[in-house]
Each structure stands twice: as C-alpha cells, then as structure tokens.
Design a protein around this motif. Structure first.
Motif, short mmCIF file in Angstrom:
data_model
loop_
_atom_site.label_atom_id
_atom_site.label_comp_id
_atom_site.label_asym_id
_atom_site.label_seq_id
_atom_site.Cartn_x
_atom_site.Cartn_y
_atom_site.Cartn_z
N GLY A 92 0.82 -1.21 0.00
CA GLY A 92 0.00 0.00 0.00
C GLY A 92 0.85 1.25 0.00
N PHE A 93 0.28 2.30 -0.54
CA PHE A 93 0.91 3.63 -0.56
C PHE A 93 -0.23 4.62 -0.46
N GLY A 94 -0.17 5.53 0.51
CA GLY A 94 -1.37 6.31 0.79
C GLY A 94 -2.47 5.31 1.14
N LEU A 95 -3.67 5.52 0.60
CA LEU A 95 -4.74 4.56 0.87
C LEU A 95 -5.01 3.70 -0.36
N SER A 105 5.36 -1.39 6.63
CA SER A 105 4.41 -0.83 5.66
C SER A 105 4.82 0.61 5.41
N ASN A 106 4.62 1.09 4.19
CA ASN A 106 5.05 2.47 3.93
C ASN A 106 4.42 3.44 4.90
N ASN A 107 3.14 3.21 5.23
CA ASN A 107 2.48 4.11 6.18
C ASN A 107 1.69 3.29 7.20
N ALA A 108 1.10 4.01 8.14
CA ALA A 108 0.36 3.32 9.20
C ALA A 108 -1.14 3.53 9.04
N PRO A 156 14.13 5.55 5.30
CA PRO A 156 13.94 6.29 4.04
C PRO A 156 13.14 5.44 3.04
N GLN A 157 12.29 6.09 2.24
CA GLN A 157 11.34 5.33 1.43
C GLN A 157 12.02 4.38 0.43
N GLY A 158 13.09 4.86 -0.19
CA GLY A 158 13.78 3.99 -1.16
C GLY A 158 14.43 2.81 -0.46
N SER A 163 8.03 4.56 6.27
CA SER A 163 8.74 5.78 5.83
C SER A 163 7.86 7.01 5.99
N TYR A 164 6.54 6.82 6.00
CA TYR A 164 5.65 7.98 6.04
C TYR A 164 4.55 7.71 7.04
N VAL A 165 4.52 8.49 8.10
CA VAL A 165 3.58 8.12 9.17
C VAL A 165 2.69 9.29 9.60
C1 LIG Z 1 3.64 10.23 0.97
C2 LIG Z 1 3.58 8.78 1.14
O1 LIG Z 1 4.57 8.15 1.45
C3 LIG Z 1 2.31 8.13 0.86
C4 LIG Z 1 1.77 7.25 1.93
O2 LIG Z 1 1.00 7.74 2.77
O3 LIG Z 1 2.02 6.03 1.94
#
Ligand SMILES: CC(=O)CC(=O)O
Length: 233
Positions: A26-29, A52-55, A100-102, A77-79
């Motif tokens: 997942g990325f964003g929603l 997970s990229n986000n929570a 970091p996302q990468g 990476s993005y929370v």
């Molecule tokens: C900006 C982002 O990394 C997107 C996400 O919320 O997964």
C-alpha cells in the motif's frame, strides 16, 4: 498446477500469531490489503511488527490495528495523518523505526530476491545510520542495510488466478510488488480471482511461485461511498 486458493481473509491469515512480523503493501490509501487487515482486527492477534510504507489513517488500513493496540512496532517511511499513531508514538506505547522510502522498498525487494544486504547512501550522517557499517563507493559513504525478515507478506492486487499469478492496477502496484514473495508466506487478496489461463502471460507482474495463498476480497464500494460523504462533510 498448485491451487493456492483459500476461501476468505480469515483462512488466509491462519497461522499469524502474536509477536510476528508482517509486511503489508500500500501507498497512501491505495493498494491496501484491507480485507486481510479487517480479518487481523477480528482475530485479536497482538504485539505485531508491521512493515508498511504508512500506518494508515485513524479509520482505515493499519490505523484499525493501531486503534486496537495490536501493533507493537511500525517500520515505515511515512507516518503522518494518523492521530492515534502520533499519540501512541509520543507516549512510548508504539516503537517506530523510520526508514527512508527507497531503503524501505529495497529492503523488501532484497528479501524478495534472496539478497541478504545492500549498501545505500540514503540516511548516511543521520540517526538512520547509527550502528550500521559504512563503506565508501566512488568516494561517497554508504551504509549497509539488511533485507527484511518477515513471517508473512500481505499484498493486494487487481487480478489473480488460482496459481497465484498477479496483475496490479496503476499506482496500486506500489509496495505490493516488492513485498510479494518477500515474507516466508505471501497472502494475496485480489479484486478479481480467475481460472488459470485467463490472465495474459505478458501482463503478469508477479508469478504465482511467489504466492502461497490467494483469495478474492469483498468489494468495498459501500465503504468508499461512506468515506466520500464523510470527507465532504
Ligand atoms: C507520501 C507517502 O509516502 C504516501 C503514503 O501515505 O504512503
């Protein structure tokens, strides 16, 4: 052909136990394995480490597991955008490993490909590099990052067949692609499950060998409608 089908999300998550490490796409929603997450919420499993990229947000995605305190640690990476996440992190209830996302993507891909570790310049000179081996390549310092080790990967795809072959749609491919096959067991929930031979082999993004369990998720048009109404309010 091995038939990887299970009947539903409850059967798909069988064997996920307290304290395990899960990878969730997942990325964003977008491209969130929401049926599996809902089944985990119902299962009451706890002390999970979630990669997970986000929570998620407060009422969707991993936000639902956070709400029930089923997650002990997040590796993301993005929370942003999740008030309960912020509260649990600041109060020390939730451990967080910001990545970091990468690097996050590559730690998944390395696990998928069976590569134990790799060097990257991302994070050098920051907290991310603390305690990690540093090596110079082309005059630039790089840090050693290890592939993730997860008990389960849970991914969402657009179409799949009984053998586990997957096709993603648009940006919902995101982290679902490198997470497929990266955990010891990979669960795929798909919007449409078809018989073998119905997917064009040229369009398959993930071969069935990466997948152990597959099921067709319930449709969530109603939820999307409800969210849209709430956002407009
Ligand atoms: C900006 C982002 O990394 C997107 C996400 O919320 O997964």
């Amino acid at each position: 052909m091995i038939d990887k089908r299970v009947n539903n999300a409850q059967e798909a998550i069988e064997g996920i136990k307290d304290g395990m490490t899960l990878m969730l796409g997942g990325f964003g929603l977008c491209g969130i394995p929401e049926n599996s997450i809902n089944a985990l919420v119902e299962s009451d499993v706890k002390d999970l480490t979630c990669i997970s990229n986000n929570a998620g947000v407060d009422d969707f995605g991993l936000g639902l597991l956070l709400h029930k305190r089923q997650i002990r640690k997040m590796i993301s990476s993005y929370v942003g955008e999740n008030a309960e996440f912020e509260r649990q992190m600041l109060s020390g209830e939730l451990e967080v490993e910001l990545t970091p996302q990468g690097t996050l993507a590559e730690k998944c891909r390395a696990a998928q490909a069976g590569i134990p570790a790799f060097y990257t310049p991302a994070g050098y000179g920051t907290e991310v590099a603390e305690g990690k081996e540093v090596k110079e390549f082309h005059g630039k310092p790089h840090i050693l990052e290890h592939a993730f080790e997860a008990d389960f990967s849970i991914v969402k795809a657009w179409k799949g067949d009984h053998a586990g072959n997957l096709i993603f749609k648009g940006s919902a491919r995101n982290f679902n692609h490198p997470m497929a096959g990266a955990g010891k067991i990979t669960i795929a929930e798909v919007e449409e499950l078809v018989a073998p031979g119905q997917l064009d082999p040229n369009e398959i993004h993930i071969p069935g060998i990466m997948i152990q369990r597959i099921f067709q998720g319930e449709k969530f048009e109603k939820r999307i409608e409800q969210r849209t109404v709430r956002t407009k309010e």
